[in-house]
Design a protein around this motif. Structure first.
Motif, PDB file in Angstrom:
ATOM      1  N   THR A   2      18.964 -24.154 -53.074  1.00  0.00           N
ATOM      2  CA  THR A   2      19.325 -24.373 -51.674  1.00  0.00           C
ATOM      3  C   THR A   2      20.832 -24.495 -51.506  1.00  0.00           C
ATOM      4  O   THR A   2      21.540 -24.963 -52.370  1.00  0.00           O
ATOM      5  CB  THR A   2      18.675 -25.663 -51.147  1.00  0.00           C
ATOM      6  N   TYR A  50      11.594 -28.193 -53.516  1.00  0.00           N
ATOM      7  CA  TYR A  50      12.694 -27.755 -52.661  1.00  0.00           C
ATOM      8  C   TYR A  50      12.445 -28.238 -51.230  1.00  0.00           C
ATOM      9  O   TYR A  50      11.299 -28.264 -50.778  1.00  0.00           O
ATOM     10  CB  TYR A  50      12.815 -26.234 -52.685  1.00  0.00           C
ATOM     11  N   LEU A  52      12.064 -27.350 -48.277  1.00  0.00           N
ATOM     12  CA  LEU A  52      11.753 -26.329 -47.282  1.00  0.00           C
ATOM     13  C   LEU A  52      11.151 -26.920 -46.020  1.00  0.00           C
ATOM     14  O   LEU A  52      10.885 -26.192 -45.061  1.00  0.00           O
ATOM     15  CB  LEU A  52      10.813 -25.294 -47.888  1.00  0.00           C
ATOM     16  N   SER A 175       1.217 -16.622 -48.895  1.00  0.00           N
ATOM     17  CA  SER A 175       2.519 -17.285 -48.774  1.00  0.00           C
ATOM     18  C   SER A 175       3.245 -16.901 -47.493  1.00  0.00           C
ATOM     19  O   SER A 175       3.886 -17.745 -46.863  1.00  0.00           O
ATOM     20  CB  SER A 175       3.409 -16.944 -49.982  1.00  0.00           C
ATOM     21  N   PHE A 179       4.566 -19.513 -43.994  1.00  0.00           N
ATOM     22  CA  PHE A 179       5.956 -19.517 -43.544  1.00  0.00           C
ATOM     23  C   PHE A 179       6.077 -18.864 -42.173  1.00  0.00           C
ATOM     24  O   PHE A 179       6.860 -19.313 -41.327  1.00  0.00           O
ATOM     25  CB  PHE A 179       6.854 -18.817 -44.570  1.00  0.00           C
ATOM     26  N   PHE A 207      10.017 -13.848 -45.662  1.00  0.00           N
ATOM     27  CA  PHE A 207      10.579 -14.920 -46.480  1.00  0.00           C
ATOM     28  C   PHE A 207       9.517 -15.487 -47.419  1.00  0.00           C
ATOM     29  O   PHE A 207       9.807 -15.817 -48.572  1.00  0.00           O
ATOM     30  CB  PHE A 207      11.148 -16.035 -45.595  1.00  0.00           C
ATOM     31  N   TRP A 211       9.772 -15.939 -51.321  1.00  0.00           N
ATOM     32  CA  TRP A 211       9.587 -17.252 -51.930  1.00  0.00           C
ATOM     33  C   TRP A 211       8.543 -17.199 -53.042  1.00  0.00           C
ATOM     34  O   TRP A 211       8.717 -17.813 -54.093  1.00  0.00           O
ATOM     35  CB  TRP A 211       9.178 -18.275 -50.870  1.00  0.00           C
ATOM     36  N   GLN A 212       7.472 -16.444 -52.832  1.00  0.00           N
ATOM     37  CA  GLN A 212       6.446 -16.321 -53.859  1.00  0.00           C
ATOM     38  C   GLN A 212       7.004 -15.633 -55.101  1.00  0.00           C
ATOM     39  O   GLN A 212       6.710 -16.031 -56.237  1.00  0.00           O
ATOM     40  CB  GLN A 212       5.253 -15.536 -53.324  1.00  0.00           C
ATOM     41  N   ASN A 215       9.149 -18.096 -56.888  1.00  0.00           N
ATOM     42  CA  ASN A 215       8.286 -19.053 -57.573  1.00  0.00           C
ATOM     43  C   ASN A 215       7.696 -18.444 -58.848  1.00  0.00           C
ATOM     44  O   ASN A 215       7.598 -19.108 -59.885  1.00  0.00           O
ATOM     45  CB  ASN A 215       7.165 -19.485 -56.629  1.00  0.00           C
ATOM     46  N   THR A 317      17.027 -17.120 -52.415  1.00  0.00           N
ATOM     47  CA  THR A 317      15.637 -16.893 -52.817  1.00  0.00           C
ATOM     48  C   THR A 317      15.472 -15.501 -53.418  1.00  0.00           C
ATOM     49  O   THR A 317      14.484 -15.239 -54.101  1.00  0.00           O
ATOM     50  CB  THR A 317      14.706 -17.041 -51.598  1.00  0.00           C
TER      51      THR A 317
END
Length: 329
Positions: A2, A50, A52, A175, A179, A207, A211-212, A215, A317
């Motif tokens: 972040t 995180y 989020l 995911s 979001f 996004f 993000w997935q 991850n 990300t």
């Protein structure tokens, strides 16, 4: 992961978000002491790595210049993901640790209540105007169906026929939908027009895919390798499999099957996933999703005090963590 500005926003509002969640639990009343107790244990156990939770704050800030009114939506985000992450780990069969003081069945019940009851309860906050509560509720309910569809697709994936397109479909549902839900909810709360709400939902969806993938990378970079233990079909795996020659394809599939129980199989498969050709393909696709997210933000525009936070979050990300030198910055 972040940016400083994102962390600053989290520092500023984290106590308010926690107070909002406490308010949701208090509204359950004295007859729900047991429910409140198990949910509290789950939330204590399932901390988000995180911050989020501030994503709806940033979107609301981009729309109106004021992030604060979206604090109840940050509570929704925490409640939804605390539940989803625990249920995901439980479904995988590896990595789900029962919260202290709870039985497995108590933790499961707590997760269901947290994500699918309390997230709706949070919309009843006095800080959310009555006229928009129906639309916000519909977003949560629709997301629950879509995310479950994606999770089932993930669990039932046909490994032998896995492709980048099939994995993206699952990622967009499991995911991208959560979001997209929270960014759309922030836009609804901000009073945005329907076209902008749809754009914010699409931004959240893209996004969520990024993000997935982030991850997934962290899982390998950390050495946890839970995806290999669980037999999960990741986008990186699809990159390796899709264009492999027949002999190599058979080897990848054999190693994937053995990775659930064999450390040597996991090590050998990881080596194949991290070859330069596979990583090049993977990075190219990450950058396509990154560019799409930036395009949507460019179309949206908004308050320039908050849009840079979203741009930075997209960029961070979108880093490749799996090749030396690419994770810096």
């Amino acid at each position: 992961m972040t940016s400083a500005s994102y962390l600053d926003l989290h520092q500023k509002f984290s106590s308010e978000i926690e107070e909002e969640i406490e308010s949701v639990l208090e509204r359950l009343g004295p007859s729900a002491d047991s429910v409140r107790s198990v949910v509290t244990e789950l939330l204590r156990h399932q901390k988000m790595k995180y911050p989020l939770s501030v994503l709806p704050l940033v979107v609301h800030g981009a729309e109106t210049g004021s992030p604060g009114p979206a604090v109840p939506l940050s509570a929704v985000h925490v409640l939804w993901w605390s539940s989803a992450c625990y249920l995901d780990d439980l479904a995988d069969g590896h990595g789900a640790h029962t919260p202290a003081g709870l039985t497995l069945h108590e933790a499961l019940l707590a997760a269901v209540v947290t994500g699918h009851v309390l997230s709706l309860k949070a919309i009843g906050s006095r800080r959310i105007p009555e006229p928009v509560r129906g639309a916000l509720t519909a977003e949560v309910l629709d997301c629950g169906i879509t995310a479950a569809q994606g999770q089932l697709g993930d669990m039932r994936a046909d490994v032998g026929n896995a492709s980048r397109n099939s994995v993206v479909t699952a990622y967009r549902e499991k995911s991208g939908a959560p979001f997209g839900m929270i960014t759309a909810m922030a836009a609804i709360l901000a009073g945005a027009e329907a076209e902008r709400i749809d754009l914010w939902r699409e931004f959240g969806s893209v996004f969520g895919i990024l993000w997935q993938m982030f991850n997934d990378q962290e899982d390998i970079a950390s050495g946890r390798n839970e995806d290999l233990l669980n037999g999960t079909v990741t986008y990186l795996f699809a990159c390796a499999l899709e264009d492999a020659a027949p002999d190599l394809r058979h080897r990848i599939l054999d190693l994937h099957a053995g990775a659930r129980t064999s450390a040597p199989s996991r090590s050998a498969l990881t080596g194949l996933l991290l070859t330069p050709a596979v990583l090049d393909r993977y990075e190219d696709d990450i950058h396509k999703f990154r560019d799409e997210a930036h395009r949507i933000l460019g179309d949206l525009g908004g308050d320039e005090s908050y849009l840079p936070v979203l741009r930075q979050l997209v960029d961070q990300t979108s880093r490749l963590l799996l090749r030396p030198g690419d994770a810096a910055g």
